[in-house]
Write an enzyme that holds these catalytic residues in place. Structure first.
Site, mmCIF file in Angstrom:
data_model
loop_
_atom_site.group_PDB
_atom_site.id
_atom_site.type_symbol
_atom_site.label_atom_id
_atom_site.label_comp_id
_atom_site.label_asym_id
_atom_site.label_seq_id
_atom_site.Cartn_x
_atom_site.Cartn_y
_atom_site.Cartn_z
ATOM 1 N N LYS A 65 0.822 -1.219 0.000
ATOM 2 C CA LYS A 65 0.000 0.000 0.000
ATOM 3 C C LYS A 65 0.854 1.268 0.000
ATOM 4 O O LYS A 65 0.742 2.120 0.879
ATOM 5 C CB LYS A 65 -0.952 0.006 1.205
ATOM 6 N N PRO A 70 4.919 11.445 -5.118
ATOM 7 C CA PRO A 70 4.884 10.692 -6.377
ATOM 8 C C PRO A 70 6.210 10.072 -6.789
ATOM 9 O O PRO A 70 6.247 8.918 -7.237
ATOM 10 C CB PRO A 70 4.405 11.740 -7.388
ATOM 11 N N THR A 72 8.761 9.075 -4.976
ATOM 12 C CA THR A 72 9.108 7.940 -4.120
ATOM 13 C C THR A 72 8.276 6.713 -4.470
ATOM 14 O O THR A 72 8.794 5.591 -4.543
ATOM 15 C CB THR A 72 8.907 8.310 -2.645
ATOM 16 N N GLY A 217 -7.327 -15.176 4.436
ATOM 17 C CA GLY A 217 -6.214 -15.550 5.291
ATOM 18 C C GLY A 217 -6.627 -16.460 6.414
ATOM 19 O O GLY A 217 -6.511 -17.683 6.342
ATOM 20 N N ARG A 218 -7.164 -15.868 7.475
ATOM 21 C CA ARG A 218 -7.482 -16.623 8.688
ATOM 22 C C ARG A 218 -8.461 -17.785 8.494
ATOM 23 O O ARG A 218 -8.294 -18.828 9.126
ATOM 24 C CB ARG A 218 -7.980 -15.657 9.773
#
Length: 244
Positions: A65, A70, A72, A217-218
């Site tokens: 995320k 911009p 970087t 996932g879980r």
């Protein structure tokens, strides 16, 4: 349909070590389509965990995320491309310039080659966020208005799709059309607990709503039979694809 459904299932590697991640990859390769590497695992293991998954023949969703200036983010996007990930994401709240810069960096990186570029996704509103959460940070618009707005912003900036709750998939489809990938966390099969997710659906409901990929996932990791749980989810997804 089982093969197609399996390609759409992303397993979240929310574990604390590279050894644990590799154990899950060995156990679930061929049972899921993509392995998601998030901030915890990447911070612990670095790029080596991505290379490990690829060495085992797995695809990677790099879920970091990116959200920064911009320049970087564009440089981070190039590094994600170098790692050979299947998809990665940036925060849509970073704005058009940030997203467009990342999209342009990806295009330029692959301009001279034959490799298929990764899907570049914009994160809309986290599935753990409620309208109260948004109000706390000064956003007075409802979730169902913000999500399609951010999705349209991402599409206009040249992104390939978005990450969003399955509850907003229909809104995104109407706003952005069919040719726009939607990756949905917040998916919980009927046999699993909801945990900290707020806006959730079952796998079948999410596929029927128009999701392209599901992040789970879980419900798999916490199951007494993880392989069986993954298979049950794939079967539910396949049934929804056949009905659609």
């Amino acid at each position: 349909m089982l093969v197609e459904a399996r390609k759409k299932l992303i397993f979240a590697l929310d574990v604390e070590s590279g050894a644990s991640a590799e154990e899950w990859v060995r156990r679930l390769r061929g049972k899921v389509g993509v392995f998601k590497v998030g901030k915890q695992l990447f911070t612990r293991c670095g790029p080596d965990v991505v290379r490990m998954i690829r060495d085992h023949g797995g695809e990677v969703f790099l879920d970091l995320k990116f959200h920064d200036i911009p320049n970087t983010v564009a440089k981070a996007a190039i590094e994600a491309c170098r790692l050979g990930v299947r998809m990665f994401n940036v925060h849509a709240l970073g704005g058009r310039a940030m997203m467009a810069g990342a999209a342009e960096a990806v295009r330029e990186y692959f301009a001279a080659g034959e490799d298929v570029p990764p899907l570049l996704l914009g994160v809309t509103i986290l599935t753990s966020s409620s309208e109260e959460t948004l109000r706390e940070v000064g956003v007075d618009r409802p979730v169902e208005e913000m999500v399609p707005r951010l999705a349209c912003l991402a599409k206009g900036a040249g992104l390939d799709g978005v990450v969003a709750s399955p509850r907003e998939v229909g809104l995104i489809r109407r706003a952005c059309g069919r040719d726009f990938a939607i990756v949905t966390p917040g998916v919980r099969p009927s046999f699993a607990e909801t945990n900290d997710q707020q806006r959730i659906m079952t796998p079948g409901e999410a596929i029927a709503a128009g999701s392209d990929f599901l992040v789970v996932g879980r419900p798999i990791a916490a199951s007494e039979d993880p392989v069986g749980a993954a298979q049950r989810i794939v079967e539910e997804m396949a049934a929804a694809l056949e009905e659609g």
